[in-house]
Design a protein around this motif. Sequence first.
Motif, mmCIF file in Angstrom:
data_model
loop_
_atom_site.group_PDB
_atom_site.id
_atom_site.type_symbol
_atom_site.label_atom_id
_atom_site.label_comp_id
_atom_site.label_asym_id
_atom_site.label_seq_id
_atom_site.Cartn_x
_atom_site.Cartn_y
_atom_site.Cartn_z
ATOM 1 N N ILE A 28 27.211 25.765 6.414
ATOM 2 C CA ILE A 28 27.268 24.489 7.120
ATOM 3 C C ILE A 28 27.239 23.367 6.091
ATOM 4 O O ILE A 28 26.726 23.528 4.977
ATOM 5 C CB ILE A 28 26.102 24.319 8.110
ATOM 6 C CG1 ILE A 28 24.755 24.369 7.369
ATOM 7 C CG2 ILE A 28 26.157 25.337 9.216
ATOM 8 C CD1 ILE A 28 23.584 23.988 8.236
ATOM 9 N N GLU A 61 29.779 27.074 18.371
ATOM 10 C CA GLU A 61 30.175 28.473 18.273
ATOM 11 C C GLU A 61 29.477 29.312 19.346
ATOM 12 O O GLU A 61 28.279 29.197 19.577
ATOM 13 C CB GLU A 61 29.846 29.026 16.888
ATOM 14 C CG GLU A 61 30.437 30.394 16.620
ATOM 15 C CD GLU A 61 30.427 30.771 15.158
ATOM 16 O OE1 GLU A 61 31.325 31.532 14.744
ATOM 17 O OE2 GLU A 61 29.532 30.300 14.434
ATOM 18 N N THR A 112 31.120 24.226 15.300
ATOM 19 C CA THR A 112 29.843 23.767 14.757
ATOM 20 C C THR A 112 28.748 24.774 15.110
ATOM 21 O O THR A 112 28.955 25.670 15.943
ATOM 22 C CB THR A 112 29.458 22.391 15.326
ATOM 23 O OG1 THR A 112 29.112 22.537 16.720
ATOM 24 C CG2 THR A 112 30.603 21.406 15.190
ATOM 25 N N ASP A 113 27.584 24.604 14.490
ATOM 26 C CA ASP A 113 26.432 25.380 14.929
ATOM 27 C C ASP A 113 25.785 24.663 16.109
ATOM 28 O O ASP A 113 26.288 23.638 16.581
ATOM 29 C CB ASP A 113 25.451 25.596 13.781
ATOM 30 C CG ASP A 113 24.818 24.299 13.290
ATOM 31 O OD1 ASP A 113 25.164 23.217 13.799
ATOM 32 O OD2 ASP A 113 23.955 24.372 12.390
ATOM 33 N N ASP A 114 24.682 25.163 16.614
ATOM 34 C CA ASP A 114 24.079 24.551 17.798
ATOM 35 C C ASP A 114 23.349 23.250 17.478
ATOM 36 O O ASP A 114 22.822 22.595 18.385
ATOM 37 C CB ASP A 114 23.135 25.525 18.501
ATOM 38 C CG ASP A 114 21.986 25.973 17.615
ATOM 39 O OD1 ASP A 114 21.954 25.596 16.425
ATOM 40 O OD2 ASP A 114 21.108 26.712 18.109
ATOM 41 N N LYS A 170 30.792 23.695 10.399
ATOM 42 C CA LYS A 170 30.747 25.027 9.795
ATOM 43 C C LYS A 170 31.992 25.251 8.946
ATOM 44 O O LYS A 170 33.097 24.820 9.310
ATOM 45 C CB LYS A 170 30.663 26.107 10.875
ATOM 46 C CG LYS A 170 29.371 26.086 11.677
ATOM 47 C CD LYS A 170 29.175 27.365 12.475
ATOM 48 C CE LYS A 170 28.779 28.527 11.583
ATOM 49 N NZ LYS A 170 28.402 29.729 12.363
ATOM 50 N N GLY A 188 18.134 23.742 19.196
ATOM 51 C CA GLY A 188 19.557 23.478 19.285
ATOM 52 C C GLY A 188 19.940 22.769 20.570
ATOM 53 O O GLY A 188 19.154 22.659 21.518
#
Length: 570
Positions: free
Chosen positions: A455, A469, A434-436, A441, A500
């Motif tokens: 995303i 990530e 995932t992103d923050d 993703k 994030g």
Amino acid sequence: MPPSTQLSRIHQLPSGIRHIIARNATCATLPSIITTRQLAHAATRPKLGALANVYLSQQQRSITIKQLDSGRDNRERVVILGSGWAGFTVARQLNTKKYQTVVVSPRSYFAFTPLLASTAVGTLEFRTALEPVRSRRTKVEFVQGWADDVDFKNKTLTVEQAVDDPTQGLALTQDRHAGETQEQRALEKQSDIEKGKTFDLAYDKLIVTVGCYSQTFGTPGVRKYAFFLKDVGDARKIRNRLLACFEAAALPTTPEEMKRQLLNFAVVGGGPTGIEFSAELHDLINEDMAKIYPELIKYHKITVYDVAEKVLPMFDEKLAGYAMDKFKREGIDIKTKHHVEELSPGSPYERNNLKNDKDFRLFTLKIKEEGELGVGMCVWSTGLMQNPFVHQALSNVRAVPDNLRLIESAGDPSFAKDVAWKVKKDERSGSIITDDRLRLKVVPQGKNDKHVAAIVDDVYVLGDCGIIEGTRYPATAQVASQKGLWLAKRLNKQDLDKAGFKFKDLGTLAYIGNWDALFQGGKWGRLQGYIAWAIWRGAYLTRTVSWRNKILVPVYWAVNWLFGRDISRF
């Protein structure tokens, strides 16, 4: 209601409902501006779940979906998969005025995992480690089922009911449909649909917190004969087996060699779960069993096996060494650099003296460095494996969702709708990346361009099945609950892009027996002994969710300290 709004809502309905509306639409039921062609388009949008060609009339559970729909009150529906640390935290913290929260999980409760070792030996009762998802104090909807498929395009989830599932409450080690062919699984799905055991559920936001399964590394016999400690059902099995071993050893007809094997307890895995269970088991035997079965104590043995060079790898060398020295003084063997090759029914004594294998009550643990050993119970705690749902349903994005958003691209962003996408996963663990902001993703299929990614808005992945990530946070309850709390706050305030997620390490705890514990991290630095034990108990007491358990836990601690543990089997 404007026709455009009606049509938009039709698009959000499960596939079965859209088919019925399209088939039976008349001018008397809907405004003429919504044409039959539009309805047909709504009904025939890509349906990627198990209910692709099934009418709602075949689903006995449609009344539940209607109840959910009628209770939305123009709120966004947030569907949470799983009732573990991350999922349960999000469900409790979401603003019910803004969101309709629906938890989909095969178990109807949250298990407070740090207390499972205590429940397994009778220090606490099982109810003290449980919190129900359904409650008079919360406005959380609940569906007891397994998530079977996800349609990102139409924001639809396919659910397989789990009300009668015999594995609920137990650690899972493989896919529940393992061993079935594709044809058998297809026929089973069709039968479940017709019986109303499988149904669609629409969502506005999806939060995936399905957790992980217990890792066995394919060791022969472990799945069938080992005892795990990941859920309350596991703790119940361990408690019953433990007491059965003592009762069998107490029989006047039990030979001395068989007594030694009955009371030989093996724990495989030197992490916090294995070490804490070994410590709790030692306390039980020395504080209670020694008074009830004084003639048997000389036969008992507790051994911890691990392939690593030291136990408790999350602690530094000094604390891990302190724990190993403590166990050695207490008579608990720790054998590192040892490899388990097999667990099979029947101890060496039974195999040599009993003719019928149906009379076997013990097990043989085959160790590469030691050979075959007879054990009364083998508790297995060697880490986690990825949830099959993540591998099967959350791999390829079979139709590009409308809320897919390119975040990194070396070329024209317009190509996003023209390529096939797949969920981005960690190469080592298989966890979803995932992103923050904890959003899912995806990357193009078949391309090695690391600069292209996107995303999926409104799809979040938390807990053990997700990794941010560029980070290597441990797969612990602390990380999962912090992610859940962070996401709930951001969704409530609707400021997801503000900042994030950042993990705050509050420290790591482990109980090592006889009012002794380890603590590392946080503002206290490094502690051991009684002070660490007090922090361990205080931390777990404050983290229990309900006031009911905040009262019950210390009450059971006090009662068992005064009167001893309850060793009745039931």
